[in-house]
Design a protein around this motif. Structure first.
Motif, PDB file in Angstrom:
ATOM      1  N   MET A   1       0.948  -1.105  -0.108  1.00 56.73           N
ATOM      2  CA  MET A   1      -0.030  -0.007   0.053  1.00 56.73           C
ATOM      3  C   MET A   1       0.945   1.378  -0.212  1.00 56.73           C
ATOM      4  SD  MET A   1      -3.163  -0.182  -0.123  1.00 56.73           S
ATOM      5  CE  MET A   1      -3.592  -1.724   0.922  1.00 56.73           C
ATOM      6  N   TYR A   2       0.477   2.229  -0.496  1.00 54.15           N
ATOM      7  CA  TYR A   2       1.180   3.597  -0.574  1.00 54.15           C
ATOM      8  C   TYR A   2       0.135   4.557  -1.021  1.00 54.15           C
ATOM      9  CZ  TYR A   2       1.390   3.519  -5.893  1.00 54.15           C
ATOM     10  OH  TYR A   2       0.936   3.246  -7.063  1.00 54.15           O
ATOM     11  N   CYS A  37       2.301  -0.522   9.655  1.00 54.94           N
ATOM     12  CA  CYS A  37       1.242  -1.185   8.703  1.00 54.94           C
ATOM     13  C   CYS A  37       1.121  -2.793   8.538  1.00 54.94           C
ATOM     14  CB  CYS A  37       1.705  -0.380   7.132  1.00 54.94           C
ATOM     15  SG  CYS A  37       0.332  -1.306   5.878  1.00 54.94           S
ATOM     16  N   VAL A  38       0.328  -3.452   8.456  1.00 57.66           N
ATOM     17  CA  VAL A  38      -0.074  -4.942   8.573  1.00 57.66           C
ATOM     18  C   VAL A  38      -0.553  -5.336   7.217  1.00 57.66           C
ATOM     19  CG1 VAL A  38      -0.322  -5.035  11.124  1.00 57.66           C
ATOM     20  CG2 VAL A  38      -2.348  -4.810   9.527  1.00 57.66           C
ATOM     21  N   GLU A  59       2.859  -6.049  -6.117  1.00 54.91           N
ATOM     22  CA  GLU A  59       3.264  -7.373  -5.698  1.00 54.91           C
ATOM     23  C   GLU A  59       3.912  -6.994  -4.378  1.00 54.91           C
ATOM     24  OE1 GLU A  59       5.437 -11.542  -6.436  1.00 54.91           O
ATOM     25  OE2 GLU A  59       5.419 -10.201  -8.059  1.00 54.91           O
ATOM     26  N   ILE A  60       3.364  -7.600  -3.348  1.00 53.14           N
ATOM     27  CA  ILE A  60       3.934  -7.576  -2.037  1.00 53.14           C
ATOM     28  C   ILE A  60       4.974  -8.428  -1.911  1.00 53.14           C
ATOM     29  CG2 ILE A  60       3.617  -7.626   0.647  1.00 53.14           C
ATOM     30  CD1 ILE A  60       1.025  -6.613   0.053  1.00 53.14           C
ATOM     31  N   ARG A  64       7.139  -9.800   3.574  1.00 55.92           N
ATOM     32  CA  ARG A  64       6.282  -8.802   4.005  1.00 55.92           C
ATOM     33  C   ARG A  64       4.736  -9.422   3.622  1.00 55.92           C
ATOM     34  NH1 ARG A  64       6.327  -3.536   5.636  1.00 55.92           N
ATOM     35  NH2 ARG A  64       4.241  -2.460   5.507  1.00 55.92           N
ATOM     36  N   ILE A  65       4.652 -10.296   2.718  1.00 53.19           N
ATOM     37  CA  ILE A  65       3.254 -10.726   2.265  1.00 53.19           C
ATOM     38  C   ILE A  65       2.647 -11.624   3.285  1.00 53.19           C
ATOM     39  CG2 ILE A  65       4.458 -12.813   1.428  1.00 53.19           C
ATOM     40  CD1 ILE A  65       1.314 -11.029   0.046  1.00 53.19           C
ATOM     41  N   ILE A  66       3.317 -11.978   4.323  1.00 51.14           N
ATOM     42  CA  ILE A  66       2.995 -12.747   5.487  1.00 51.14           C
ATOM     43  C   ILE A  66       2.009 -11.806   6.407  1.00 51.14           C
ATOM     44  CG2 ILE A  66       3.528 -13.711   7.693  1.00 51.14           C
ATOM     45  CD1 ILE A  66       5.668 -14.963   6.227  1.00 51.14           C
TER      46      ILE A  66
END
Length: 241
Positions: A1-2, A37-38, A59-60, A64-66
């Motif tokens: 996210m940004y 941020c989660v 794409e995360i 961090r995608i966890i």
């Protein structure tokens, strides 16, 4: 996210939407604190930004995608294919029969909206559970985070990740359940830096009662908690014989 700074009109309406307070004002700009941020996606799904300044990256990356896997209710866990935190908990036990007579299921939920948790705190709990003889549930996504299931140690690269909440589920024999619970409550109170909800799951006897609740009340008087009996029925999930 940004936040797309070219589109952001700095109204700050997004600040109260985030369940972990990750939006911040810095140098007169709205920015995301990426440590807080989660990746739950609430800000984007809410549609709070009418300018469309809140955007998802293509794409995360791992690990961090966890964060999204344990925080975004629309995210599928790769290990279990279950949405959200990756587990159906006890709700489908009538079909899966995971909690059998003679065993007690434990569910430890670390974190909540507004608090969240780092996986380093979960690592403390999983190690303690293994040391107490708990057997982790194979349908629980926490198992896929472990580097060594024999010790409960999580993979080193995930320890710094922050999630809205994570649920550790395991089973212990009925005769050891109160001892394990007592040691876990003491450990959590002294060693874990987030909120933890502890649930025990067991089958009732044929008359609808269960000695487990009586034992919980006794232990609660010693340790200062009040057990709350609860039941969940998912319509359409019961076996028809």
């Amino acid at each position: 996210m940004y936040v797309d700074q070219d589109l952001c009109r700095k109204c700050a309406d997004c600040l109260p939407i985030c369940p972990v307070g990750a939006f911040e004002i810095r140098n007169k700009k709205i920015v995301i604190n990426y440590d807080s941020c989660v990746e739950c996606g609430v800000c984007l799904r809410s549609g709070i930004c009418t300018e469309g300044a809140i955007k998802q990256v293509d794409e995360i990356p791992y690990p961090r995608i966890i964060r999204a896997a344990f925080s975004d209710p629309l995210h599928h866990h790769e290990s279990t294919e279950v949405l959200g935190r990756g587990t159906e908990e006890m709700k489908t036990n009538d079909v899966k029969d995971e909690f059998t007579e003679g065993n007690v299921g434990f569910s430890l939920e670390l974190g909540r909206p507004g608090v969240a948790t780092k996986l380093s705190e979960l690592d403390k709990v999983t190690r303690e559970v293994i040391s107490l003889g708990g057997e982790f549930a194979t349908y629980n996504p926490v198992l896929s985070l472990m580097e060594n299931p024999d010790t409960g140690a999580l993979k080193s690269e995930v320890l710094g990740e922050r999630v809205l909440s994570a649920i550790a589920e395991f089973i212990v024999p009925r005769e050891r359940a109160m001892d394990v619970l007592g040691e876990l409550v003491t450990f959590i109170n002294h060693s874990v830096d987030t909120v933890v909800t502890v649930s025990l799951i067991a089958r009732n006897d044929e008359n609808g009662g269960h000695s487990l609740l009586d034992d919980l009340k006794k232990l609660g008087q010693e340790l200062g908690f009040n057990p709350y009996p609860n039941g969940k029925v998912n319509v359409g999930m019961a076996l028809v014989r």
